[in-house]
Design an enzyme around this catalytic site. Structure first.
Site, PDB file in Angstrom:
ATOM      1  N   ASP A 132       0.847  -1.195   0.000  1.00 31.78           N
ATOM      2  CA  ASP A 132       0.000   0.000   0.000  1.00 31.78           C
ATOM      3  C   ASP A 132       0.883   1.246   0.000  1.00 31.78           C
ATOM      4  O   ASP A 132       2.018   1.224   0.487  1.00 31.78           O
ATOM      5  CB  ASP A 132      -0.892   0.034   1.246  1.00 31.78           C
ATOM      6  N   ARG A 133       0.340   2.329  -0.507  1.00 30.42           N
ATOM      7  CA  ARG A 133       1.100   3.575  -0.630  1.00 30.42           C
ATOM      8  C   ARG A 133       1.714   4.007   0.708  1.00 30.42           C
ATOM      9  O   ARG A 133       2.860   4.437   0.774  1.00 30.42           O
ATOM     10  CB  ARG A 133       0.190   4.671  -1.160  1.00 30.42           C
TER      11      ARG A 133
END
Length: 318
Positions: A144-145
């Protein structure tokens, strides 16, 4: 202003590049060229394989001769990527390991693994700018970012295939560190809860525990306890979107500073630690090297913000 590629390219497919679709091959080869343009030149027959027209789903074979026509690319399309290239030098300092087959990165929090969905710059674009002569660079898996830590990138198609097979056979061990709300029970060693992904009208992905979802399992181990939080090691058995974040929430212990599944009051309690990001870090990855067969375990150190947070919590314990 336009940038022209003035001549036709003739490319011979290597054995390592065989097996991939022509559209994916062109997207990797023609970096920065819009997908719409790639499909247009395929549809018009301007791309030829062994002097014949082919469809986008055509799978390349070793020795195939590809004719790639000149492509025009406006600088406006290049500008978003260029704006992110200031991050490239910093990305070079994040490389934990590299050889001919693969590269392992300690991905910073806040950096997406690839551009798109309104993001102009991602890890893979940065690495391709960092390694302009690399013929192949593809993500083996994703983070995930806002999650930091170990990210594996293949530098050969054969390595990508082998590593994907390890993922399918659950032969790759991933360990994450997460700071969660409250006191995690030592008896809770695993969470098995099916996960269903929903796409909101905004395009945002939200994952919920739902009986109609995909089977999902995460193992947990308590690493350290604090007054209002627990540092846990999370080892996902399956690899669903947002799996650890949703499984900790399902167990009643959301992760600190999780903007989708977190607890604002808990985040406020942690304010004195200076934490300003999701406390989820891919701490270690164990896998079999696709070329040598050697078992490798690569660890990624915590960034300064996470280290400072833990230091303050430990001081508070006395």
């Amino acid at each position: 202003m336009k940038t022209d590629n003035p001549s036709v390219q003739m490319v011979t497919v290597s054995d390592d590049e065989a097996g991939q679709r022509i559209d994916n091959f062109l997207r990797a080869r023609l970096k920065g060229v819009p997908k719409s343009m790639i499909y247009r030149i395929l549809r018009k027959g301007e791309v030829r394989v062994n002097k014949k027209r082919i469809k986008p789903e055509y799978k390349l074979a070793g020795g195939d001769e590809i004719r790639i026509p000149p492509v025009r690319q406006s600088t406006s399309e290049e500008a978003p990527v260029s704006a992110g290239l200031s991050k490239v030098a910093a990305l070079a300092d994040c490389i934990l390991y590299e050889d001919e087959a693969l590269l392992v990165l300690n991905k910073p929090s806040g950096t997406a693994v690839h551009g798109g969905s309104g993001l102009s710059f991602g890890v893979i674009e940065g690495l391709r700018a960092l390694r302009p002569d690399a013929r192949f660079l593809e993500l083996v898996h994703r983070l995930d970012r806002d999650t930091s830590g170990v990210l594996l990138v293949a530098k050969k198609r054969s390595a990508l295939r082998a590593l994907h097979e390890q993922l399918r056979m659950k032969g790759m061990q991933k360990d994450y560190l997460a700071l969660v709300r409250g006191q995690w029970s030592s008896h809770c060693k695993a969470v098995q809860a099916p996960l269903l992904k929903n796409i909101l009208q905004s395009g945002e992905r939200i994952v919920r525990v739902n009986s109609e979802g995909k089977p999902s399992e995460t193992h947990f181990k308590v690493e350290e306890r604090f007054a209002q939080a627990t540092l846990v090691r999370a080892s996902p058995v399956t690899g669903r979107t947002h799996q650890i974040r949703v499984h900790t929430l399902h167990a009643g212990h959301p992760i600190a500073f999780d903007d989708r599944y977190g607890d604002r009051d808990f985040d406020q309690q942690l304010a004195p630690t200076g934490l300003r990001r999701l406390f989820l870090h891919a701490q270690a990855l164990r896998f079999e090297h696709p070329a040598s067969g050697e078992t490798m375990r690569i660890e990624a150190p915590l960034d300064a913000n996470l280290r400072h947070c833990l230091r303050i919590l430990r001081q508070a314990k006395g």
